[in-house]
Scaffold this motif. Sequence first.
Motif, mmCIF file in Angstrom:
data_model
loop_
_atom_site.group_PDB
_atom_site.id
_atom_site.type_symbol
_atom_site.label_atom_id
_atom_site.label_comp_id
_atom_site.label_asym_id
_atom_site.label_seq_id
_atom_site.Cartn_x
_atom_site.Cartn_y
_atom_site.Cartn_z
ATOM 1 N N ARG A 81 10.394 5.794 6.824
ATOM 2 C CA ARG A 81 11.266 5.054 7.734
ATOM 3 C C ARG A 81 12.426 4.452 6.933
ATOM 4 O O ARG A 81 12.212 3.862 5.874
ATOM 5 N N PRO A 82 13.656 4.622 7.419
ATOM 6 C CA PRO A 82 14.843 4.223 6.653
ATOM 7 C C PRO A 82 14.824 2.803 6.104
ATOM 8 O O PRO A 82 15.249 2.569 4.974
ATOM 9 N N ASP A 83 14.324 1.837 6.877
ATOM 10 C CA ASP A 83 14.352 0.451 6.403
ATOM 11 C C ASP A 83 13.363 0.195 5.272
ATOM 12 O O ASP A 83 13.401 -0.853 4.638
ATOM 13 N N LEU A 84 12.497 1.165 4.980
ATOM 14 C CA LEU A 84 11.518 1.012 3.897
ATOM 15 C C LEU A 84 11.942 1.727 2.614
ATOM 16 O O LEU A 84 11.300 1.576 1.579
ATOM 17 N N THR A 85 13.016 2.519 2.684
ATOM 18 C CA THR A 85 13.436 3.299 1.512
ATOM 19 C C THR A 85 14.235 2.448 0.531
ATOM 20 O O THR A 85 14.835 1.451 0.902
ATOM 21 N N GLY A 86 14.190 2.861 -0.737
ATOM 22 C CA GLY A 86 14.960 2.188 -1.772
ATOM 23 C C GLY A 86 14.444 0.802 -2.131
ATOM 24 O O GLY A 86 15.155 0.019 -2.750
ATOM 25 N N LYS A 87 13.194 0.514 -1.758
ATOM 26 C CA LYS A 87 12.632 -0.822 -1.994
ATOM 27 C C LYS A 87 11.330 -0.781 -2.785
ATOM 28 O O LYS A 87 10.533 -1.708 -2.737
ATOM 29 N N GLY A 88 11.083 0.346 -3.465
ATOM 30 C CA GLY A 88 9.877 0.441 -4.283
ATOM 31 C C GLY A 88 8.630 0.859 -3.523
ATOM 32 O O GLY A 88 7.530 0.772 -4.055
ATOM 33 N N ASN A 89 8.785 1.333 -2.283
ATOM 34 C CA ASN A 89 7.628 1.757 -1.486
ATOM 35 C C ASN A 89 7.260 3.221 -1.697
ATOM 36 O O ASN A 89 6.176 3.651 -1.315
ATOM 37 N N GLY A 90 8.152 3.985 -2.283
ATOM 38 C CA GLY A 90 7.980 5.432 -2.385
ATOM 39 C C GLY A 90 6.762 5.879 -3.165
ATOM 40 O O GLY A 90 6.078 6.814 -2.766
ATOM 41 N N LYS A 91 6.488 5.219 -4.292
ATOM 42 C CA LYS A 91 5.373 5.663 -5.140
ATOM 43 C C LYS A 91 4.041 5.580 -4.399
ATOM 44 O O LYS A 91 3.262 6.524 -4.410
ATOM 45 N N ASP A 92 3.779 4.464 -3.720
ATOM 46 C CA ASP A 92 2.539 4.336 -2.948
ATOM 47 C C ASP A 92 2.488 5.357 -1.821
ATOM 48 O O ASP A 92 1.448 5.962 -1.572
ATOM 49 N N PHE A 93 3.605 5.542 -1.146
ATOM 50 C CA PHE A 93 3.684 6.466 -0.009
ATOM 51 C C PHE A 93 3.391 7.903 -0.453
ATOM 52 O O PHE A 93 2.518 8.577 0.100
ATOM 53 N N VAL A 94 4.111 8.373 -1.470
ATOM 54 C CA VAL A 94 3.940 9.758 -1.926
ATOM 55 C C VAL A 94 2.576 9.939 -2.605
ATOM 56 O O VAL A 94 1.919 10.963 -2.403
ATOM 57 N N SER A 95 2.113 8.958 -3.356
ATOM 58 C CA SER A 95 0.792 9.040 -3.989
ATOM 59 C C SER A 95 -0.300 9.147 -2.928
ATOM 60 O O SER A 95 -1.257 9.900 -3.089
ATOM 61 N N PHE A 96 -0.152 8.398 -1.840
ATOM 62 C CA PHE A 96 -1.103 8.493 -0.734
ATOM 63 C C PHE A 96 -1.114 9.909 -0.163
ATOM 64 O O PHE A 96 -2.180 10.491 0.075
ATOM 65 N N LEU A 97 0.068 10.492 0.063
ATOM 66 C CA LEU A 97 0.140 11.850 0.603
ATOM 67 C C LEU A 97 -0.534 12.849 -0.332
ATOM 68 O O LEU A 97 -1.289 13.720 0.107
ATOM 69 N N VAL A 98 -0.259 12.721 -1.629
ATOM 70 C CA VAL A 98 -0.862 13.622 -2.618
ATOM 71 C C VAL A 98 -2.384 13.478 -2.608
ATOM 72 O O VAL A 98 -3.110 14.483 -2.587
ATOM 73 N N ASP A 99 -2.886 12.248 -2.574
ATOM 74 C CA ASP A 99 -4.344 12.023 -2.538
ATOM 75 C C ASP A 99 -4.948 12.609 -1.270
ATOM 76 O O ASP A 99 -5.998 13.254 -1.308
ATOM 77 N N TYR A 100 -4.296 12.377 -0.145
ATOM 78 C CA TYR A 100 -4.790 12.892 1.136
ATOM 79 C C TYR A 100 -4.867 14.420 1.103
ATOM 80 O O TYR A 100 -5.882 15.017 1.471
ATOM 81 N N ILE A 101 -3.789 15.055 0.657
ATOM 82 C CA ILE A 101 -3.731 16.521 0.616
ATOM 83 C C ILE A 101 -4.771 17.073 -0.350
ATOM 84 O O ILE A 101 -5.438 18.062 -0.063
ATOM 85 N N THR A 102 -4.926 16.424 -1.503
ATOM 86 C CA THR A 102 -5.907 16.869 -2.492
ATOM 87 C C THR A 102 -7.316 16.849 -1.907
ATOM 88 O O THR A 102 -8.082 17.804 -2.071
ATOM 89 N N LYS A 103 -7.660 15.776 -1.195
ATOM 90 C CA LYS A 103 -9.001 15.652 -0.605
ATOM 91 C C LYS A 103 -9.196 16.568 0.599
ATOM 92 O O LYS A 103 -10.266 17.137 0.782
ATOM 93 N N ALA A 104 -8.176 16.707 1.434
ATOM 94 C CA ALA A 104 -8.318 17.463 2.679
ATOM 95 C C ALA A 104 -8.160 18.980 2.494
ATOM 96 O O ALA A 104 -8.793 19.757 3.203
ATOM 97 N N TYR A 105 -7.322 19.402 1.544
ATOM 98 C CA TYR A 105 -6.985 20.822 1.408
ATOM 99 C C TYR A 105 -7.457 21.450 0.092
ATOM 100 O O TYR A 105 -7.470 22.664 -0.027
ATOM 101 N N HIS A 106 -7.784 20.665 -0.900
ATOM 102 C CA HIS A 106 -8.218 21.145 -2.226
ATOM 103 C C HIS A 106 -7.290 22.228 -2.796
ATOM 104 O O HIS A 106 -7.747 23.281 -3.231
ATOM 105 N N PRO A 107 -5.988 21.955 -2.825
ATOM 106 C CA PRO A 107 -5.052 22.987 -3.297
ATOM 107 C C PRO A 107 -5.034 23.089 -4.824
ATOM 108 O O PRO A 107 -5.364 22.140 -5.518
ATOM 109 N N LYS A 108 -4.605 24.246 -5.310
ATOM 110 C CA LYS A 108 -4.365 24.402 -6.746
ATOM 111 C C LYS A 108 -3.023 23.782 -7.106
ATOM 112 O O LYS A 108 -2.821 23.327 -8.216
ATOM 113 N N LYS A 109 -2.101 23.783 -6.139
ATOM 114 C CA LYS A 109 -0.806 23.145 -6.374
ATOM 115 C C LYS A 109 -0.223 22.619 -5.074
ATOM 116 O O LYS A 109 -0.480 23.152 -4.003
#
Length: 157
Positions: A81-109
């Motif tokens: 969401r635009p009002d959340l960008t550029g404020k240091g929220n990205g690392k938690d957001f993207v790390s959460f997505l990576v963790d979710y995908i790793t657990k749900a899909y077990h990808p090699k990459k």
Amino acid sequence: MTKYQIVPMTQLQAESIANTWRYEGIYAFYDMDQDEEDMAEFLDPAAREGKVFVVTQMEEVIGFCSIESENEEVEIGFGMRPDLTGKGNGKDFVSFLVDYITKAYHPKKICLAVADFNKRAITLYERIGFQQTEYFDQSTNGEVYPFVRMILESKKD
């Protein structure tokens, strides 16, 4: 902070994101209405089904993601969401997505593509462990722009 959740995107949420999320400055490149084809696909429930989700925090939409899995490789796209960008929220957001995908899909990459001008995002993805692997031109928003493909290799093996 409170945990994020990933849930299927409703039509109302898709329309709200497409019609009201506006980014500042050079990041307006990511406004949904910048590319008619992308916007039409985003607003099409059949095109989103099983692939496009909202990310919520305490029931509030804070972002969205698209997830496409094929041959142990997951391609992701996402927006905060635009009002959340550029404020240091990205690392938690993207790390959460990576963790979710790793657990749900077990990808090699896990792969993503980012506009070359978006140095802020590229730096963030590199901090999380993504590596730049390819540079290519992509037709979007009525023109052709340079993009960077980035890959995060699975830690298992």
